[in-house]
Scaffold this motif. Structure first.
Motif, PDB file in Angstrom:
ATOM      1  N   LEU A 123     -72.893 -79.130  -5.060  1.00 51.34           N
ATOM      2  CA  LEU A 123     -71.942 -78.557  -4.425  1.00 51.34           C
ATOM      3  C   LEU A 123     -72.286 -78.777  -3.023  1.00 51.34           C
ATOM      4  CD1 LEU A 123     -69.578 -76.545  -3.841  1.00 51.34           C
ATOM      5  CD2 LEU A 123     -71.010 -74.451  -3.984  1.00 51.34           C
ATOM      6  N   ASP A 124     -71.246 -79.176  -2.280  1.00 53.34           N
ATOM      7  CA  ASP A 124     -71.334 -79.163  -0.538  1.00 53.34           C
ATOM      8  C   ASP A 124     -70.848 -77.921  -0.119  1.00 53.34           C
ATOM      9  OD1 ASP A 124     -71.085 -79.791   2.047  1.00 53.34           O
ATOM     10  OD2 ASP A 124     -70.462 -82.000   1.757  1.00 53.34           O
ATOM     11  N   THR A 125     -71.512 -77.126   0.322  1.00 52.82           N
ATOM     12  CA  THR A 125     -71.118 -75.849   0.778  1.00 52.82           C
ATOM     13  C   THR A 125     -70.271 -75.938   1.932  1.00 52.82           C
ATOM     14  OG1 THR A 125     -73.174 -75.469   1.897  1.00 52.82           O
ATOM     15  CG2 THR A 125     -73.147 -74.553  -0.328  1.00 52.82           C
ATOM     16  N   SER A 126     -70.519 -76.632   2.679  1.00 49.66           N
ATOM     17  CA  SER A 126     -69.781 -76.885   4.125  1.00 49.66           C
ATOM     18  C   SER A 126     -68.315 -77.345   3.762  1.00 49.66           C
ATOM     19  CB  SER A 126     -70.420 -77.833   4.982  1.00 49.66           C
ATOM     20  OG  SER A 126     -70.484 -79.135   4.502  1.00 49.66           O
TER      21      SER A 126
ATOM     22  N   GLY B 135     -52.551 -78.368  -8.859  1.00 49.36           N
ATOM     23  CA  GLY B 135     -51.900 -77.974  -7.775  1.00 49.36           C
ATOM     24  C   GLY B 135     -51.974 -79.132  -6.755  1.00 49.36           C
ATOM     25  N   GLY B 136     -52.390 -80.477  -6.898  1.00 54.08           N
ATOM     26  CA  GLY B 136     -52.694 -81.477  -6.192  1.00 54.08           C
ATOM     27  C   GLY B 136     -54.201 -81.714  -5.839  1.00 54.08           C
TER      28      GLY B 136
ATOM     29  N   ASP C 209     -62.221 -81.476  -4.015  1.00 49.22           N
ATOM     30  CA  ASP C 209     -61.702 -80.890  -2.713  1.00 49.22           C
ATOM     31  C   ASP C 209     -62.606 -79.459  -2.364  1.00 49.22           C
ATOM     32  OD1 ASP C 209     -59.524 -82.457  -1.866  1.00 49.22           O
ATOM     33  OD2 ASP C 209     -58.840 -81.930  -3.935  1.00 49.22           O
ATOM     34  N   LEU C 210     -63.337 -79.176  -3.591  1.00 46.91           N
ATOM     35  CA  LEU C 210     -64.176 -77.856  -3.245  1.00 46.91           C
ATOM     36  C   LEU C 210     -65.621 -78.506  -2.862  1.00 46.91           C
ATOM     37  CD1 LEU C 210     -63.363 -75.879  -6.553  1.00 46.91           C
ATOM     38  CD2 LEU C 210     -62.511 -75.532  -4.173  1.00 46.91           C
ATOM     39  N   GLY C 211     -65.809 -79.456  -2.810  1.00 41.27           N
ATOM     40  CA  GLY C 211     -67.081 -80.061  -2.320  1.00 41.27           C
ATOM     41  C   GLY C 211     -68.082 -80.276  -3.720  1.00 41.27           C
ATOM     42  N   LEU C 212     -67.470 -80.249  -4.905  1.00 35.55           N
ATOM     43  CA  LEU C 212     -68.278 -80.359  -6.236  1.00 35.55           C
ATOM     44  C   LEU C 212     -68.212 -81.919  -6.503  1.00 35.55           C
ATOM     45  CD1 LEU C 212     -66.826 -77.449  -8.355  1.00 35.55           C
ATOM     46  CD2 LEU C 212     -69.110 -77.740  -7.205  1.00 35.55           C
ATOM     47  N   SER C 213     -69.295 -82.427  -7.100  1.00 33.56           N
ATOM     48  CA  SER C 213     -69.679 -84.026  -7.343  1.00 33.56           C
ATOM     49  C   SER C 213     -70.667 -84.214  -8.385  1.00 33.56           C
ATOM     50  CB  SER C 213     -69.822 -84.585  -6.254  1.00 33.56           C
ATOM     51  OG  SER C 213     -71.124 -84.530  -5.708  1.00 33.56           O
ATOM     52  N   PHE C 214     -70.654 -85.099  -8.910  1.00 36.46           N
ATOM     53  CA  PHE C 214     -71.945 -85.278 -10.117  1.00 36.46           C
ATOM     54  C   PHE C 214     -73.015 -86.177  -9.145  1.00 36.46           C
ATOM     55  CE2 PHE C 214     -68.417 -84.402 -13.004  1.00 36.46           C
ATOM     56  CZ  PHE C 214     -69.046 -83.401 -13.945  1.00 36.46           C
TER      57      PHE C 214
ATOM     58  N   ILE D 249     -62.552 -75.492   3.091  1.00 38.59           N
ATOM     59  CA  ILE D 249     -61.311 -75.582   2.399  1.00 38.59           C
ATOM     60  C   ILE D 249     -60.936 -73.842   2.150  1.00 38.59           C
ATOM     61  CG2 ILE D 249     -62.017 -75.724  -0.020  1.00 38.59           C
ATOM     62  CD1 ILE D 249     -59.836 -77.418  -0.664  1.00 38.59           C
ATOM     63  N   LEU D 250     -62.000 -73.065   2.109  1.00 37.15           N
ATOM     64  CA  LEU D 250     -61.541 -71.694   1.813  1.00 37.15           C
ATOM     65  C   LEU D 250     -60.932 -71.136   3.034  1.00 37.15           C
ATOM     66  CD1 LEU D 250     -64.792 -70.420  -0.071  1.00 37.15           C
ATOM     67  CD2 LEU D 250     -62.422 -70.675  -0.778  1.00 37.15           C
ATOM     68  N   SER D 251     -61.141 -71.648   4.094  1.00 41.51           N
ATOM     69  CA  SER D 251     -60.645 -71.165   5.414  1.00 41.51           C
ATOM     70  C   SER D 251     -59.356 -71.831   5.848  1.00 41.51           C
ATOM     71  CB  SER D 251     -61.533 -71.272   6.569  1.00 41.51           C
ATOM     72  OG  SER D 251     -61.888 -72.767   6.790  1.00 41.51           O
TER      73      SER D 251
END
Length: 567
Positions: free
Chosen positions: A381-384, A362-363, A368-373, A389-391
């Protein structure tokens, strides 16, 4: 051994001759105790056991591999279990996924405390939106009291039967005898509460002053009473007057009256469950004139955040287990504990997980979720970023993570996508009365079960977990299209590899079967070695006996020769 030597001497005097003499001596002994029979047997048996020791080492190595595979299997199981709430996203009253959870917030306008006037609960799948609520009055139950009595335990001296209940409900006859006290009357009434929905209690007004109170257990219904025989008990206790009406009404029964989004309603209870589907309002107090309660029902994104955090933890646990099996020593060779070093199945699993994590749906991507290695190739995980993005793009997150199923007809509604969504054409059969009678894919009618208007994918098929409802009245073919998000893909990978029929279990079973065969060989070798040991013990015992017998004979011969020599 024995040696024999002789010497001859002669002495001459005038014409005399002396005779010659022979002497015999013995030297040397041979005994069985000079031979270490036990060492001989042990050496011989150990030679036989050398192969068993080598095989046992192989078994131990295999057991270490089994343990390592089982660790991977367990970690994968934990991984997919933790992803179950993110793998699907259908929103309805039956849904248990994180996207269907709801949270409600209540605020107030005007002179009223929101928490004092209203509490509420929201079920999964409830419709989101904002509402305003005003409460004109809350529902109450009728409560009446009798006149003061001087004792709660003395005999009353009244005898009679009366009928008690709530208006429109069941009644029960209650019999009172002359020896009963006020407390006994209360107990007799409460023994029938499940039928009458009326309960009794005693209030101590002051020392030596007691009143009986009757309370309905349901709101908006008056207490009904009639004396059927003997003394009019409640009249005697001052609960009713001479006309039969209640003398002291402490609280009248009334229905709840409220307005939701400008629509006025009444209910016989303060627990309102039938106004908004999946929403329960608990009315606590009336709102003053001009005051309103503001209600907002939204997706509970905290559940999504928690599920993503759990995923990161579980993924890193599995990854750490994999890395432990790829560890090397200072010389660059595999560490002694890395029993799965270079294992192809383990590598395939990691490749599949990495591909899923790096996919775009979906692009959007996991970034975009704040996930990275991080530098150790662990997920972070970047919780902020996730919260933001959830909001702002919850629908995009839903598509990125979960399975999505759509149909080409509005008459076929998706109830559940399952965790293994499929794309296919569903052929529906309806009889002449408009009743749904069958559902098939490619002519196979065994894949789905039809119950009324519900179509459920059968267990053990690729469509297990999928469910639909059909509102049409004609036979038709409907296209079902499904896509899998990152969470769905990883869920399927982890579940497939860790299942009882998955690749890891196959490897475990093969190793365990091999170990069973090898152990049988060890048992056979040890059995043969034990028999060989017994054989040697018998054989060497015979040798020892023969040696001892020979030594005894030698001793006898020595003695005999020495005896002859001395003569």
């Amino acid at each position: 051994m024995t040696s024999v030597s002789s010497s001859t001497s002669s002495t001459s005097t005038t014409s005399s001759t002396s005779s010659s003499a022979s002497s015999v001596t013995t030297t040397g002994t041979t005994t069985s105790t000079s031979i270490d029979w036990s060492a001989l047997i042990t050496a011989a048996v150990n030679a036989k056991l050398t192969q068993a020791t080598t095989i046992s080492t192989t078994i131990t190595n295999n057991e270490a591999k089994v343990s390592a595979y089982q660790t991977l299997q367990t970690d994968l199981s934990t991984l997919y279990s933790g992803l179950s709430s993110l793998a699907t996203s259908v929103v309805n009253s039956l849904a248990t996924n994180a996207f269907a959870t709801r949270a409600a917030t209540i605020s107030s306008t005007g002179d009223v405390s929101a928490s004092s006037a209203l509490s509420m609960s929201v079920s999964n799948g409830a419709a989101t939106g904002d509402h305003t609520l005003t409460i004109s009055q809350i529902a109450t139950a009728q409560k009446v009291a009798g006149t003061t009595q001087s004792s709660q335990t003395d005999e009353l001296g009244y005898s009679g039967t009366f009928s008690l209940g709530l208006e429109g409900g069941s009644t029960a006859d209650i019999t009172i005898t002359s020896t009963m006290s006020l407390q006994d009357v209360v107990d007799a009434i409460n023994a029938q509460t499940s039928t009458t929905n009326v309960q009794a209690s005693i209030v101590q007004v002051s020392s030596g002053s007691y009143e009986m109170v009757l309370t309905g257990t349901e709101d908006a219904a008056d207490i009904t009473y009639s004396s059927t025989s003997g003394d009019d008990i409640l009249n005697k206790l001052g609960v009713t007057d001479s006309s039969g009406a209640f003398s002291d009404v402490l609280q009248k029964s009334q229905a709840a009256e409220f307005s939701l989004d400008g629509i006025s309603m009444t209910r016989d209870t303060n627990d309102i469950t039938d106004v908004l589907t999946g929403v329960t309002f608990n009315l606590l107090q009336a709102t003053p004139s001009g005051a309103t309660l503001n209600i907002s029902i939204e997706p509970d994104t905290s559940q999504i955040e928690s599920a993503v955090e759990t995923f990161v933890t579980n993924y890193n646990t599995f990854r750490d287990a994999v890395m432990a099996q790829q560890a090397t020593g200072s010389d660059g060779t595999a560490s002694s504990s890395a029993v799965l070093f270079g294992d192809g199945t383990m590598r395939d699993i990691m490749d599949a997980l990495q591909n899923a994590l790096n996919s775009t749906v979906g692009g959007l991507t996991m970034a975009d979720l704040g996930l990275s290695f991080n530098e150790n190739n662990e997920l972070e995980l970047d919780t902020s970023t996730l919260s933001n993005i959830l909001s702002t793009n919850l629908s995009g997150v839903t598509t990125l993570l979960s399975a999505q199923t759509k149909t080409s007809s509005s008459q076929l509604s998706v109830v559940n996508t399952g965790t293994s969504p499929q794309s296919f054409t569903l052929d529906l059969t309806v009889d002449s009365s408009g009743n749904l009678t069958g559902a098939s894919v490619g002519g196979d009618s065994s894949l789905f079960t039809v119950s009324g208007t519900t179509i459920i994918g059968n267990s053990g098929t690729a469509y297990a977990g999928m469910a639909f409802t059909y509102s049409g009245s004609t036979s038709q073919s409907i296209t079902v299209t499904s896509t899998s998000g990152i969470a769905t893909q990883i869920y399927q990978i982890a579940k497939t590899y860790s299942s009882s029929s998955g690749s890891l279990q196959t490897l475990i079973t093969n190793l365990q079967d091999r170990d069973n065969d090898l152990q049988q060989r060890v048992d056979d070798i040890e059995s043969a070695a034990s028999a060989y040991q017994t054989q040697l013990q018998t054989q060497y015992a015979n040798y020892q006996a023969a040696i001892e017998s020979a030594n005894n004979t030698l001793t006898y011969l020595k003695a005999l020769l020495n005896s002859s020599s001395s003569n």
